[in-house]
Design an enzyme around this catalytic site. Structure first.
Site, PDB file in Angstrom:
ATOM      1  CD  GLU A  75      40.802  42.470  61.930  1.00 23.79           C
ATOM      2  OE1 GLU A  75      40.365  43.512  62.427  1.00 23.79           O
ATOM      3  OE2 GLU A  75      41.550  42.444  60.947  1.00 23.79           O
ATOM      4  N   GLY A 124      36.459  35.805  60.547  1.00 29.46           N
ATOM      5  CA  GLY A 124      35.294  35.707  59.672  1.00 29.46           C
ATOM      6  C   GLY A 124      34.942  34.246  59.442  1.00 29.46           C
ATOM      7  NE  ARG A 132      37.133  30.088  50.343  1.00 32.98           N
ATOM      8  CZ  ARG A 132      37.732  28.935  50.553  1.00 32.98           C
ATOM      9  NH1 ARG A 132      37.082  27.809  50.345  1.00 32.98           N
ATOM     10  NH2 ARG A 132      38.962  28.880  50.978  1.00 32.98           N
ATOM     11  CB  CYS A 135      30.479  31.308  28.595  1.00 34.86           C
ATOM     12  SG  CYS A 135      28.762  31.064  28.180  1.00 34.86           S
TER      13      CYS A 135
END
Ligand SMILES: *Cc1c(COP(=O)(O)O)cnc(C)c1O
Length: 409
Positions: A269, A271, A307, A338
């Site tokens: 699986e 990604g 990320r 901010c």
């Protein structure tokens, strides 16, 4: 050298129609990534269940679904996204944790494979929804060495999966409750570039399958080795040699499983390895600021790609038409939140940048737009796809203020 699939003229033409910022994906590259994984496992009955959380946009999931990939889902909306991409039944696997009953219900309704993250979920599932004919359990191998990979960490410290002792209890208990068909799952790596970890994982799983057969007389129909195949975010890194991973696993499959007369299907699986390097965040430089340091202010922010802030992750950055200029300036590349960690890069060597320059952040195709959020009233931006024939299609429009206000009571 990091590539971008459009020429600067094509990009400048495109932004007349779709202003920056946006994420753009390359269908051709996604398909190549998928084919490479399929080829590595062409010696066995293999299925890739694309991890929907990486790029949860139905038309992206559909690119892979149309090539016979399934979907790995971890929430009710992700199950529905898989359905919108045309998937159904056992082409969907629900691999979630701390799972609510309504999610199990939807999975059962779709006929999806249910992968349980804990032994207690067996009773929870039975009591709240009922048991399916087939079940899978997520194994946590605790002591596998993962070379300090800090996204998932050491399996023993990770919240996922069943212990070794629980695995045997779980299959026995499920079998006693009438479940007839079984799979086994694990996921121990994340963004892993090192071949050996995949082989070690396979070896542990194959040996466990043999033990399950010996101790419980249960034959697993499939073994799912999870996702976690890394991509080279840094230009000097090398991609995972998937052919070598496939070959290594083939050898283990023969030595451990075939030798014991077991022939389970294999699954992954993945990604990131499908869409990660097939997506880019395109922004325009809005301001340049010189204080104690030099800052580039973009029209995108951490809400478009978290990320770097979340994992201190490196994303390569290029300036359109300045790729070959000397990288003799040092900038922090920032957004408008901010929040001082709203930075795509810190102390990055780049050519001299001017207001209005187009800036490309590379390898944002997985866990990029997907992790977006609305903090500071930031709206998520659009997603585009370059189709194989070169046409560009918007597959998700940008959020509007109306979208953001829609939940106010
Ligand atoms: C995140 C996740 C994946 C996909 O991970 P990638 O690093 O994108 O390959 C697969 N399975 C599970 C259970 C996950 O949580």
């Amino acid at each position: 050298m990091k590539n971008f699939p459009l020429t600067s003229d094509q990009l400048r033409e495109l932004i007349k129609k779709f202003p920056t910022p946006f994420h753009i994906y390359d269908e051709k590259k996604i398909l190549e990534n998928y084919q490479r994984l399929k080829n590595a496992f062409d010696w066995v009955d293999f299925k890739e269940y694309f991890a929907v959380k990486a790029t949860p946009t139905p038309k992206i999931v559909k690119i892979l679904a149309d090539q016979n990939a399934g979907a790995d889902c971890s929430s009710l909306p992700e199950l529905l996204i898989a359905k919108m991409a045309g998937l159904n039944g056992q082409d969907i696997i629900l691999t979630s944790n701390d799972t609510p009953a309504d999610e199990f219900q939807e999975a059962l309704k779709l006929g999806a494979i249910i992968n349980l993250d804990d032994i207690s979920h067996l009773d929870y599932l039975e009591k709240n929804v009922g048991l399916p004919e087939m079940l899978c359990f997520r194994y946590n191998p605790a002591d596998i060495s993962n070379e300090g990979n800090d996204i998932i960490g050491k399996p023993a410290e990770a919240k996922y999966g069943l212990t070794r002792k629980q695995i045997f209890e779980a299959y026995k208990s499920a079998h006693d409750k009438g479940v007839k068909r079984f799979g086994l799952h694990t996921m121990v790596a994340s963004n892993e570039l090192y071949t050996q970890i995949f082989l070690t994982t396979a070896e542990i799983m194959f040996n466990l399958a043999v033990e399950i057969k010996e101790k419980l007389n249960i034959e697993l129909e499939f073994i799912n080795l999870g996702g976690g195949i890394g991509i080279p975010y840094r230009p000097e890194q090398k991609p995972v040699d998937l052919a070598a991973v496939g070959e290594g696993i083939h050898k283990l499959y023969d030595e451990i499983l075939i030798k014991n007369n077991l022939r389970p299907r294999l699954a992954m699986e993945s990604g990131r390895a499908m869409t990660g390097d097939a997506g880019w965040l395109v922004s325009t430089v809005r301001h340049i600021k010189h204080t104690y340091k030099d800052y580039i202010g973009l029209d995108s922010c951490m809400a478009d790609l978290m990320r770097p802030a979340l994992y201190n992750a490196y994303h390569h950055i290029t300036i359109v038409d300045k790729e070959d200029q000397p990288h003799d300036h040092i900038y922090d590349v920032t957004g408008s939140l901010c929040e001082n960690n709203d930075k795509f890069a810190i102390d990055r060597n780049l050519p001299e940048v001017e207001v209005g320059d187009l800036l490309i952040i590379h390898d944002t195709g997985a866990h990029g737009h997907a992790m977006g959020f609305n903090y500071n009233g930031k709206l998520r931006h659009a997603e585009l796809v370059i189709r194989q024939n070169g046409e560009i299609e918007m597959v998700r429009r940008a959020e509007t203020i109306e979208d953001y206000f829609a939940t106010f009571a």
